[in-house]
Write an enzyme that holds these catalytic residues in place. Structure first.
Site, PDB file in Angstrom:
ATOM      1  N   CYS A  73       0.749  -1.009  -0.024  1.00  0.00           N
ATOM      2  CA  CYS A  73       0.055   0.020  -0.060  1.00  0.00           C
ATOM      3  C   CYS A  73       0.483   0.868  -0.333  1.00  0.00           C
ATOM      4  O   CYS A  73       1.748   1.365   1.342  1.00  0.00           O
ATOM      5  CB  CYS A  73      -0.642   0.094   1.730  1.00  0.00           C
ATOM      6  SG  CYS A  73      -1.496   1.367   1.604  1.00  0.00           S
ATOM      7  N   CYS A 183      -1.088   3.937  -6.646  1.00  0.00           N
ATOM      8  CA  CYS A 183      -1.418   3.092  -5.204  1.00  0.00           C
ATOM      9  C   CYS A 183      -1.545   2.378  -6.108  1.00  0.00           C
ATOM     10  O   CYS A 183      -2.132   1.739  -7.322  1.00  0.00           O
ATOM     11  CB  CYS A 183      -3.138   3.544  -4.816  1.00  0.00           C
ATOM     12  SG  CYS A 183      -4.867   2.913  -4.918  1.00  0.00           S
TER      13      CYS A 183
HETATM   14  N1  DGL Z   1      -3.899   0.385  -2.415  1.00  0.00           N
HETATM   15  C1  DGL Z   1      -3.621   1.941  -1.256  1.00  0.00           C
HETATM   16  C2  DGL Z   1      -2.388   2.216  -1.825  1.00  0.00           C
HETATM   17  O1  DGL Z   1      -1.629   1.699  -2.087  1.00  0.00           O
HETATM   18  C3  DGL Z   1      -5.035   2.434  -1.333  1.00  0.00           C
HETATM   19  C4  DGL Z   1      -5.223   3.641  -0.004  1.00  0.00           C
HETATM   20  C5  DGL Z   1      -6.231   3.800   0.770  1.00  0.00           C
HETATM   21  O2  DGL Z   1      -6.992   2.756   0.594  1.00  0.00           O
HETATM   22  O3  DGL Z   1      -6.486   4.597   0.379  1.00  0.00           O
HETATM   23  O4  DGL Z   1      -2.325   3.303  -1.460  1.00  0.00           O
END
Ligand code: DGL
Length: 261
Positions: A73, A183
């Site tokens: 993440c 993301c």
């Molecule tokens: N997969 C997360 C990232 O890479 C998403 C973040 C979120 O939940 O807003 O930032």
């Protein structure tokens, strides 16, 4: 230690895009993945909230003797990986937007980045951009609303397309030649993004680099699994089982379980 699993966590289903890269490069490793979808999106939370969620995920994975943890993440990495590294005695691999390769390759000297509010406002993102993208115009765009849609499996819905069109318009007007996906949910939007972007714009993310870094750290620490057997992969979600399974549809037989965490 060699036979212990690799732990991974994300705010939800997006980190499965990283898991797929890790699986490709390290097929014999056992993995445990936590999709904290109940608490998605992380991108609009405070640093303190992101830290406490990341601590909860990390401690659960450490309880299963994980030998290395991948913070799959960008938002959690850019906000709290330093804290996690200082607090726990296990290697952490993080994921950050691939600003550096985009800046190096850009010929229009203009690069777009789509990421969460939490990532774009982090000091780690800013120092990377300052250090590696001098002389490059970076068009930053928060992907507000995209993670909740992807969490519902709506990767190619009308709503998703409408948001993306709005987010891409200023980047296209500024003549970007690279779009950085900051993301781990966004790689699932690539087919739609390609249909909306001019053909010459290339899309890059950091998934393959994370897998290579994971392999390098396991090698350096002499903890690669060496029994030659295919690894076992376990997924836990604290929300919708069906949605997570949908994102793993193309990955063979996978164990996906609902767990309150
Ligand atoms: N997969 C997360 C990232 O890479 C998403 C973040 C979120 O939940 O807003 O930032």
């Amino acid at each position: 230690m060699n036979n212990c699993p690799i732990g991974m966590f994300d705010s939800g289903v997006g980190g499965t895009s990283i898991w797929k890269e890790v699986r490709k490069l390290l097929p014999n490793e056992d993995t445990i993945f936590l999709a904290d979808s109940k608490n998605a999106p992380y991108g609009e939370k405070s640093e303190a909230e992101i830290r406490s969620l990341s601590v909860k995920n990390t401690e659960l994975l450490l309880g299963w003797q994980c030998k290395l943890i991948i913070v799959a993440c960008n938002t959690a990495t850019t906000n709290v990986i330093d804290y996690l590294r200082k607090t726990y005695d296990v290697p952490f691999i993080g994921i950050e937007p691939a600003i550096k390769p985009a800046a190096l390759k850009s010929t229009s000297k203009t690069v777009g980045i789509l990421a969460t509010q939490g990532t774009l406002s982090s000091s780690l993102f800013h120092s990377t951009a300052e250090n590696y993208a001098a002389g490059i115009q970076i068009i930053e765009q928060e992907g507000t609303g995209l993670v909740p849609l992807i969490e519902l499996g709506k990767v190619d819905s009308e709503e998703t397309r409408t948001l993306l069109k709005r987010y891409l318009t200023p980047m296209i007007a500024a003549n970007i030649d690279y779009l950085v996906l900051g993301c781990t949910h966004y790689p699932y939007l690539v087919p739609v993004l390609k249909s909306l972007l001019p053909q010459q714009v290339k899309i890059i993310d950091s998934g393959a680099a994370v897998a290579r870094q994971t392999k390098a750290v396991l090698e350096k620490n002499h903890v690669l699994k060496e029994d030659g057997k295919k690894g076992n992969s376990v997924f836990y979600t604290n929300a919708n089982l069906h949605t997570l399974k949908g994102f793993l549809r193309d990955s063979g037989t996978i164990e996906v379980t609902r767990l309150d965490f």
